[in-house]
Design an enzyme around this catalytic site. Structure first.
Site, short mmCIF file in Angstrom:
data_model
loop_
_atom_site.label_atom_id
_atom_site.label_comp_id
_atom_site.label_asym_id
_atom_site.label_seq_id
_atom_site.Cartn_x
_atom_site.Cartn_y
_atom_site.Cartn_z
N GLU A 1 12.82 26.16 -15.46
CA GLU A 1 13.29 25.22 -16.49
C GLU A 1 13.92 25.98 -17.66
O GLU A 1 14.95 25.59 -18.20
CB GLU A 1 12.12 24.37 -17.01
CG GLU A 1 11.58 23.39 -16.01
CD GLU A 1 10.51 22.48 -16.61
OE1 GLU A 1 10.66 22.08 -17.77
OE2 GLU A 1 9.53 22.20 -15.92
N ARG B 1 8.29 -0.70 -28.40
CA ARG B 1 9.26 0.36 -28.09
C ARG B 1 10.54 0.22 -28.88
O ARG B 1 11.13 1.20 -29.33
CB ARG B 1 9.61 0.33 -26.60
CG ARG B 1 8.58 0.92 -25.73
CD ARG B 1 9.07 1.11 -24.31
NE ARG B 1 7.93 1.34 -23.45
CZ ARG B 1 7.28 2.49 -23.35
NH1 ARG B 1 7.69 3.54 -24.03
NH2 ARG B 1 6.23 2.62 -22.57
N ASN C 1 18.23 15.36 -20.18
CA ASN C 1 16.77 15.46 -20.01
C ASN C 1 16.48 16.54 -18.98
O ASN C 1 17.31 16.84 -18.12
CB ASN C 1 16.21 14.13 -19.52
CG ASN C 1 14.69 14.14 -19.41
OD1 ASN C 1 14.00 14.72 -20.26
ND2 ASN C 1 14.16 13.52 -18.38
N MET D 1 8.00 12.69 -24.03
CA MET D 1 7.27 11.87 -23.06
C MET D 1 7.23 10.39 -23.46
O MET D 1 6.16 9.78 -23.52
CB MET D 1 5.84 12.43 -22.91
CG MET D 1 5.80 13.90 -22.56
SD MET D 1 6.74 14.32 -21.09
CE MET D 1 5.61 13.75 -19.84
N ASP E 1 14.45 8.89 -15.32
CA ASP E 1 14.66 10.05 -14.43
C ASP E 1 15.71 9.77 -13.36
O ASP E 1 15.72 10.41 -12.30
CB ASP E 1 13.34 10.49 -13.76
CG ASP E 1 12.28 10.90 -14.77
OD1 ASP E 1 12.65 11.41 -15.85
OD2 ASP E 1 11.08 10.70 -14.49
N HIS F 1 13.57 17.56 -16.05
CA HIS F 1 12.47 16.94 -15.30
C HIS F 1 11.95 17.95 -14.28
O HIS F 1 12.73 18.58 -13.56
CB HIS F 1 12.97 15.68 -14.59
CG HIS F 1 11.87 14.96 -13.87
ND1 HIS F 1 10.93 14.18 -14.51
CD2 HIS F 1 11.54 14.93 -12.55
CE1 HIS F 1 10.08 13.70 -13.63
NE2 HIS F 1 10.42 14.13 -12.43
N THR G 1 20.34 7.99 -18.28
CA THR G 1 20.87 6.64 -18.17
C THR G 1 19.67 5.69 -18.18
O THR G 1 18.53 6.13 -18.33
CB THR G 1 21.68 6.47 -16.86
OG1 THR G 1 20.81 6.74 -15.77
CG2 THR G 1 22.89 7.39 -16.81
N SER H 1 15.14 19.81 -12.60
CA SER H 1 16.47 19.19 -12.67
C SER H 1 16.86 18.93 -14.12
O SER H 1 16.01 18.54 -14.93
CB SER H 1 16.47 17.83 -11.96
OG SER H 1 16.00 17.93 -10.64
C1 GRF Z 1 8.37 20.33 -18.90
O1 GRF Z 1 7.81 20.59 -17.63
C2 GRF Z 1 9.46 19.31 -18.79
O2 GRF Z 1 10.19 19.41 -17.60
C3 GRF Z 1 8.69 18.02 -18.79
O3 GRF Z 1 7.68 18.23 -19.73
C4 GRF Z 1 7.37 19.62 -19.81
C5 GRF Z 1 7.54 20.02 -21.23
O4 GRF Z 1 7.14 21.34 -21.46
N1 GRF Z 1 9.56 16.90 -19.07
P1 GRF Z 1 7.46 22.04 -22.85
O5 GRF Z 1 6.94 21.12 -23.94
O6 GRF Z 1 8.95 22.22 -22.95
O7 GRF Z 1 6.73 23.33 -22.80
#
Ligand code: GRF
Length: 225
Positions: free
Chosen positions: A180, A71, A113, A96, A151, A115, A147, A142
């Site tokens: 989102e 990492r 970020n 991810m 999450d 989530h 940090t 959210s």
């Molecule tokens: C979204 O649901 C986001 O909240 C999560 O991963 C997904 C990504 O979707 N972390 P996209 O690649 O923006 O379509």
């Protein structure tokens, strides 16, 4: 607004589909979101979001995590790549990867970020399934500052949806995603307009007020409370 009214430079990190990336691109194009997306970086060469960026004329880069031994080495390469564009904000949009403490520290206060849950509930993966299994009647998304705790950074903005008896992972995911796409451009706008920041005690501050709880985006009216 920025004192010099120049747009905030941002770099967006993705791993896949890039629909949140698209919502930010669209907000720049159609809603005068005052940012310049300097680059989109993916840790996966096949991420569909890279095409979205290219179509919008945004430079792209791939730092393939599978080519790094650990990492720390990956994060160092990622940081070097990000720094080429000198962003004022790093936006994780479906990125991810768990990031190392050093990387997170470097961007503390300038990395957001998104989530797909009402944090602090349901951190981690498979949030829609977790919500259905828990019997929870509310779900949502959210935006938080990043940090060292995955999450776990201070939450700035949330949108809530009601879980219906007939909901499945697919239907929940679709309704949360719709929210989102409203949340991220708004939180980025606040940051770009210097209304949102992280203070030295790692509290989120909006309009000079410490957020003891997140702002809730009201889907019906588009208002905030
Ligand atoms: C979204 O649901 C986001 O909240 C999560 O991963 C997904 C990504 O979707 N972390 P996209 O690649 O923006 O379509």
């Amino acid at each position: 607004m920025n004192a010099d009214a120049s747009p905030l430079s941002i770099v967006i990190l993705i791993s896949g589909r890039g629909s949140n990336l698209q919502s930010i691109i669209d907000a720049v194009t159609h809603d005068k979101l005052p940012v310049e997306i300097r680059a989109v970086i993916s840790n996966r060469p096949a991420a569909a979001g890279l095409q979205r960026a290219a179509q919008a004329g945004i430079p792209t880069a791939v730092i393939d995590h599978s080519l790094y031994s650990d990492r720390a080495a990956f994060d160092q390469a990622l940081q070097e790549c990000i720094e080429r564009w000198q962003p004022g904000l790093v936006v994780l949009a479906g990125f991810m990867r768990i990031l190392t403490a050093g990387f997170v520290r470097h961007y503390q206060g300038r990395m957001l970020n998104i989530h797909p849950s009402l944090l602090p509930d349901f951190p981690g993966l498979h949030t829609h399934r977790q919500v259905l299994e828990s019997g929870c009647k509310q779900h949502g998304a959210s935006i938080h500052f990043v940090t060292a705790t995955v999450d776990g950074g201070p939450v700035v903005l949330q949108a809530r949806i009601a879980v219906q008896p007939q909901d499945t992972v697919t239907t929940l995911a679709a309704r949360v995603l719709e929210q989102e796409h409203r949340l991220y451009p708004l939180a980025i706008r606040w940051f770009a307009e210097q209304r949102l920041r992280l203070d030295s005690s790692a509290h989120a501050v909006l309009d000079d007020r410490v957020l003891t709880e997140p702002v809730i985006f009201k889907k019906e009216s588009g208002e905030l409370c």
